[in-house]
Design an enzyme around this catalytic site. Structure first.
Site, PDB file in Angstrom:
ATOM      1  CG  ASP A  93      -3.787   2.012  -4.870  1.00  0.00           C
ATOM      2  OD1 ASP A  93      -2.854   3.115  -4.486  1.00  0.00           O
ATOM      3  OD2 ASP A  93      -4.607   1.476  -4.524  1.00  0.00           O
ATOM      4  CB  THR A  95       4.453   1.900  -6.450  1.00  0.00           C
ATOM      5  OG1 THR A  95       2.936   2.266  -7.085  1.00  0.00           O
ATOM      6  CG2 THR A  95       5.433   1.794  -7.294  1.00  0.00           C
TER       7      THR A  95
END
Ligand code: LIP
Length: 281
Positions: A93, A95
Site C-alpha cells: 500500500d 506503490t
C-alpha cells in the site's frame, strides 16, 4: 473458533514481516514499473511477488480460506466478499511511494469472517512499525496500545487525505472542492502519507484526527479499519451513515463529532464499486 482466528492473526503478522523484508530489499534493486487502470496507477514486480508470497504461505496453513488481493483482482480474479474466512491483501500500500522511495510503504492484511473484519495487520515496513488489531481486543503498534486523539474540535484538527489515482477532470474538481471546504473551516492542517493504510494507522495513533478518501479499494482499508475501531475511532461513509468497505469511500475519525463535521465538507461522488460485475467488452 477463537483460537483458529488467533493462529490466523499470528500467521498474518509473521508473513507481513517477511513481506516487509522483501519490500525493503527491493527498494535498492532495479524496479520494473508498469501501469494498471491509468498512467498514474503503478504496479511493480515486487507488488506481484509479495502478494504471491502471502497467498502461498496462507494456503499452506489455511487451505479452505479465500482471498481478495489487489494484484489478483488486477489480473482478473473476482473481488467478492462472502461469509467465508477471507484474507484481504494489499501487498504494497503506497506503490507510488515505493517507486519513488518516498518513505511510507505498508503491507496490509485484513481478515474477514461473515463479512466483518476480524483482525487487521498493517506493517509499515520502512520504519518497522507493526500495527495490529483484533475485534474486541484493542489496537497496538509494536505491542504498545493505540488510542485515537481526544480532540473533537475540527478547528484544532489535522485531516489526512490523498489525491488518489484518478485524473478525470470531474474527479479532480471534487477533490479540490472538498479540500477547499475543509481548509476553510479552518483546520490546523491537511496531510497525506501516500498510503490509505498508514493514514488510518495515524488516526489510530492519535496523530491526525481524521482521514477520508474516495477511490480507495477494499484492500487499502480493510486491515486498518479494525485498527481504527479498536483504537476507539469511528468509520463512516463520506455522506454519513455506515461505511461499506466495497464502496471505495471512507471516513476514519477519532470521533463521531469530527466525522460528522467532516462529511458536511466532502464533495462526494461514487466510483465504480469494488464488487461491481466486470464491464462487458
Ligand atoms: C493507494 C492508496 C493511496 C490512494 C490510492 C491507492 P496502492 O494504494 O493507499 O492512499 O490514494 O488511491 O489506492 O495502489 O498503493 O496499493
Amino acid at each position: 473458533m477463537v483460537d483458529a482466528w488467533q493462529s490466523a492473526m499470528d500467521h498474518a503478522v509473521a508473513v507481513a514481516r517477511k513481506a516487509g523484508q522483501v519490500v525493503r530489499e527491493a527498494l535498492s534493486e532495479d524496479m520494473k514499473v508498469t501501469t494498471k487502470s491509468c498512467s498514474v496507477d503503478l504496479v511493480t514486480l515486487t507488488d506481484q511477488k509479495v502478494e504471491q508470497l502471502i497467498i502461498q504461505s496462507v494456503k499452506e496453513k489455511f487451505s479452505n480460506h479465500r482471498f481478495i488481493g489487489e494484484e489478483s483482482v488486477a489480473s482478473g480474479e473476482p473481488c467478492v466478499l462472502t461469509e467465508a474466512p477471507t484474507w484481504i491483501i494489499d501487498p504494497i500500500d503506497g506503490t507510488t511511494n515505493f517507486v519513488h522511495a518516498f518513505p511510507f510503504v505498508a503491507v496490509s492484511i485484513g481478515f474477514s469472517v461473515n463479512k466483518q473484519v476480524e483482525f487487521g495487520v498493517v506493517y509499515s515496513c520502512l520504519d518497522d512499525k507493526m500495527f495490529t488489531a483484533r475485534k474486541g481486543k484493542g489496537a497496538f503498534c509494536n505491542g504498545e496500545p493505540l488510542q485515537v486523539s481526544d480532540q473533537t474540535d475540527i478547528k484544532q484538527a489535522i485531516i489526512a487525505t490523498e489525491f488518489g489515482s484518478s485524473r478525470a477532470p470531474e474527479t479532480v474538481d471534487k477533490i479540490f472542492c472538498s479540500l477547499r471546504n475543509i481548509l476553510s473551516i479552518p483546520v490546523h492542517g491537511v496531510r497525506g502519507a501516500g498510503t490509505a493504510a498508514i493514514n488510518m494507522c495515524l488516526v489510530a495513533s492519535g496523530c491526525v484526527e481524521a482521514y477520508y478518501e474516495i477511490g480507495i479499494h477494499v484492500w487499502d482499508v480493510a486491515a486498518a479499519s479494525v485498527i481504527v475501531s479498536e483504537a476507539g475511532g469511528v468509520l463512516m461513509d463520506v455522506e454519513g451513515g455506515e461505511v461499506d468497505l466495497m464502496s471505495r469511500r471512507i471516513v476514519a475519525a477519532n470521533s463521531k463529532t469530527v466525522a460528522e463535521r467532516l462529511v458536511r465538507e466532502i464533495a462526494s461522488f461514487q466510483p465504480i464499486r469494488d464488487d461491481a460485475p466486470p464491464l462487458k467488452e
